[in-house]
Design a protein around this motif. Structure first.
Motif, mmCIF file in Angstrom:
data_model
loop_
_atom_site.group_PDB
_atom_site.id
_atom_site.type_symbol
_atom_site.label_atom_id
_atom_site.label_comp_id
_atom_site.label_asym_id
_atom_site.label_seq_id
_atom_site.Cartn_x
_atom_site.Cartn_y
_atom_site.Cartn_z
ATOM 1 N N ASP A 107 0.825 -1.262 0.027
ATOM 2 C CA ASP A 107 -0.009 -0.066 0.055
ATOM 3 C C ASP A 107 1.000 1.327 -0.141
ATOM 4 O OD1 ASP A 107 -2.307 -1.537 -0.061
ATOM 5 O OD2 ASP A 107 -2.851 -1.245 1.870
ATOM 6 N N VAL A 108 1.990 1.131 0.672
ATOM 7 C CA VAL A 108 2.909 2.542 0.556
ATOM 8 C C VAL A 108 3.461 2.423 -0.956
ATOM 9 C CG1 VAL A 108 5.203 3.169 1.107
ATOM 10 C CG2 VAL A 108 3.766 2.012 2.913
ATOM 11 N N LYS A 109 3.702 1.571 -1.688
ATOM 12 C CA LYS A 109 4.225 1.707 -3.146
ATOM 13 C C LYS A 109 2.781 2.283 -3.883
ATOM 14 C CE LYS A 109 7.285 -2.411 -2.685
ATOM 15 N NZ LYS A 109 7.265 -3.705 -2.809
ATOM 16 N N ASN A 110 1.741 1.671 -3.438
ATOM 17 C CA ASN A 110 0.607 2.246 -4.220
ATOM 18 C C ASN A 110 0.302 3.686 -4.061
ATOM 19 O OD1 ASN A 110 0.167 -0.501 -5.607
ATOM 20 N ND2 ASN A 110 -1.359 -1.178 -3.894
ATOM 21 N N ALA A 111 0.593 4.066 -2.915
ATOM 22 C CA ALA A 111 0.353 5.379 -2.522
ATOM 23 C C ALA A 111 1.323 6.387 -3.226
ATOM 24 C CB ALA A 111 0.387 5.574 -0.906
ATOM 25 N N MET A 112 2.642 5.846 -3.304
ATOM 26 C CA MET A 112 3.843 6.522 -4.045
ATOM 27 C C MET A 112 3.233 6.471 -5.532
ATOM 28 S SD MET A 112 7.207 4.909 -2.965
ATOM 29 C CE MET A 112 7.949 4.925 -1.445
ATOM 30 N N LYS A 113 2.771 5.541 -6.086
ATOM 31 C CA LYS A 113 2.255 5.798 -7.576
ATOM 32 C C LYS A 113 1.124 6.555 -7.874
ATOM 33 C CE LYS A 113 3.902 1.067 -8.725
ATOM 34 N NZ LYS A 113 3.737 -0.416 -8.954
ATOM 35 N N LYS A 138 0.590 9.072 -6.012
ATOM 36 C CA LYS A 138 1.050 10.708 -5.423
ATOM 37 C C LYS A 138 0.129 10.835 -4.339
ATOM 38 C CE LYS A 138 3.408 12.044 -9.561
ATOM 39 N NZ LYS A 138 4.162 10.938 -9.897
ATOM 40 N N ASP A 139 -0.283 9.899 -3.470
ATOM 41 C CA ASP A 139 -1.192 10.318 -2.489
ATOM 42 C C ASP A 139 0.064 10.578 -1.239
ATOM 43 O OD1 ASP A 139 -2.643 10.465 -0.195
ATOM 44 O OD2 ASP A 139 -4.321 8.640 -0.659
ATOM 45 N N ALA A 198 1.923 8.339 6.185
ATOM 46 C CA ALA A 198 1.459 8.023 7.481
ATOM 47 C C ALA A 198 1.716 6.354 7.558
ATOM 48 C CB ALA A 198 -0.101 8.002 7.222
ATOM 49 N N LEU A 199 1.860 5.661 6.425
ATOM 50 C CA LEU A 199 1.978 4.198 6.395
ATOM 51 C C LEU A 199 3.500 4.109 6.497
ATOM 52 C CD1 LEU A 199 -0.277 3.234 3.611
ATOM 53 C CD2 LEU A 199 -0.464 2.652 6.158
ATOM 54 N N ARG A 200 4.516 5.154 6.088
ATOM 55 C CA ARG A 200 5.988 5.111 6.301
ATOM 56 C C ARG A 200 5.891 5.270 7.655
ATOM 57 N NH1 ARG A 200 8.744 8.706 1.492
ATOM 58 N NH2 ARG A 200 8.643 6.851 -0.050
ATOM 59 N N LEU A 201 5.182 6.021 8.553
ATOM 60 C CA LEU A 201 5.530 5.926 10.027
ATOM 61 C C LEU A 201 5.342 4.867 10.582
ATOM 62 C CD1 LEU A 201 3.867 9.549 10.793
ATOM 63 C CD2 LEU A 201 6.193 8.840 11.138
ATOM 64 N N LEU A 202 4.160 4.025 10.089
ATOM 65 C CA LEU A 202 4.054 2.897 10.727
ATOM 66 C C LEU A 202 5.076 1.814 10.346
ATOM 67 C CD1 LEU A 202 1.431 1.725 12.119
ATOM 68 C CD2 LEU A 202 0.283 1.215 9.915
ATOM 69 N N THR A 203 5.406 1.821 9.037
ATOM 70 C CA THR A 203 6.641 0.700 8.872
ATOM 71 C C THR A 203 7.723 1.076 9.593
ATOM 72 O OG1 THR A 203 7.231 2.128 6.804
ATOM 73 C CG2 THR A 203 5.756 0.179 6.607
ATOM 74 N N SER A 204 8.029 2.293 9.895
ATOM 75 C CA SER A 204 9.197 2.687 10.789
ATOM 76 C C SER A 204 9.053 2.206 12.209
ATOM 77 C CB SER A 204 9.091 4.274 10.770
ATOM 78 O OG SER A 204 10.176 4.884 11.893
ATOM 79 N N TYR A 216 -6.449 5.838 7.959
ATOM 80 C CA TYR A 216 -5.348 4.912 7.242
ATOM 81 C C TYR A 216 -5.241 3.631 7.971
ATOM 82 C CZ TYR A 216 -4.838 9.042 4.269
ATOM 83 O OH TYR A 216 -4.642 10.174 3.249
ATOM 84 N N TYR A 217 -4.897 4.003 9.468
ATOM 85 C CA TYR A 217 -4.433 2.692 10.066
ATOM 86 C C TYR A 217 -5.447 1.813 10.625
ATOM 87 C CZ TYR A 217 -0.100 5.506 11.067
ATOM 88 O OH TYR A 217 0.951 6.264 11.140
ATOM 89 N N GLU A 218 -6.790 2.321 10.589
ATOM 90 C CA GLU A 218 -7.947 1.474 11.231
ATOM 91 C C GLU A 218 -8.199 0.566 9.857
ATOM 92 O OE1 GLU A 218 -10.753 4.251 12.325
ATOM 93 O OE2 GLU A 218 -10.085 3.952 14.516
ATOM 94 N N THR A 219 -8.012 0.690 8.659
ATOM 95 C CA THR A 219 -8.121 -0.173 7.683
ATOM 96 C C THR A 219 -7.649 -1.693 7.910
ATOM 97 O OG1 THR A 219 -6.521 0.595 6.184
ATOM 98 C CG2 THR A 219 -8.827 1.727 6.112
ATOM 99 N N TYR A 220 -6.361 -1.544 8.569
ATOM 100 C CA TYR A 220 -5.480 -2.722 8.708
ATOM 101 C C TYR A 220 -5.922 -3.581 10.064
ATOM 102 C CZ TYR A 220 -2.877 -0.551 5.205
ATOM 103 O OH TYR A 220 -2.578 0.212 3.916
ATOM 104 N N LEU A 221 -6.905 -2.933 10.965
ATOM 105 C CA LEU A 221 -7.162 -3.584 12.016
ATOM 106 C C LEU A 221 -8.277 -4.413 11.959
ATOM 107 C CD1 LEU A 221 -6.817 -0.482 14.573
ATOM 108 C CD2 LEU A 221 -5.400 -2.518 14.289
ATOM 109 N N PRO A 222 -8.592 -5.592 12.860
ATOM 110 C CA PRO A 222 -9.752 -6.180 12.708
ATOM 111 C C PRO A 222 -11.022 -5.376 13.056
ATOM 112 C CG PRO A 222 -7.942 -7.202 14.305
ATOM 113 C CD PRO A 222 -7.774 -5.759 13.890
#
Length: 147
Positions: free
Chosen positions: A10-16, A18-19, A25-31, A85-91
């Motif tokens: 999803d980080v890659k897709n957001a880059m493509k 240009k979001d 936000a997702l980079r902070l999470l992967t960090s 953005y984060y809540e989409t990955y939670l149950p």
């Protein structure tokens, strides 16, 4: 595909796309994932990833409430966007009615009858409802059930 791989994709897709907000936000999470892996020297499971995401959501909620008190609606909105953005990955979170039903069943299982038994009920509820409800919501539901 693991949850972490999904987030990386999803980080890659957001880059493509240009979001930049989602990408950042997702980079902070992967960090945060990498930090835990380095500190604890272990490979993260999906359960670990979910716990980290929940921690990040809680931090963002705290920050958003502080920004709101300070009158910084612009910064509050950034935090709230990151939470979405984060809540989409939670149950899927339990509704209040579902949570109350689950807690009542746990109270019956443990045989709890008063507030003195709250620790016993909370221990079991926290294990069974992990990821499905926030700890504060579980605690409130247990208090209502035992009152």
């Amino acid at each position: 595909m693991s949850l972490r791989e999904t987030i990386n994709q999803d980080v890659k897709n957001a880059m493509k796309a240009k979001d930049t907000k989602k990408r950042d936000a997702l980079r902070l999470l992967t960090s945060a994932f990498k930090q835990i892996e380095v500190d604890e020297r272990k490979e993260l499971t999906d359960e670990d990833v979910i716990k980290i995401i929940q921690t990040q959501v809680k931090r963002r909620n705290d920050a958003a409430s502080q920004y709101k008190e300070a009158g910084r609606d612009d910064l509050m909105q950034i935090e709230l966007d990151e939470i979405t953005y984060y809540e989409t990955y939670l149950p899927k979170q339990l509704s209040d009615e579902e949570l109350t039903t689950e807690v009542k069943a746990i109270v019956e299982k443990t045989g709890a009858s008063s507030m003195k038994d709250m620790g016993k009920v909370m221990g079991m509820a926290s294990k069974e409802l992990a990821g499905k409800a926030d700890g504060k919501r579980i605690s409130d539901a247990v208090k209502k059930a035992l009152a």
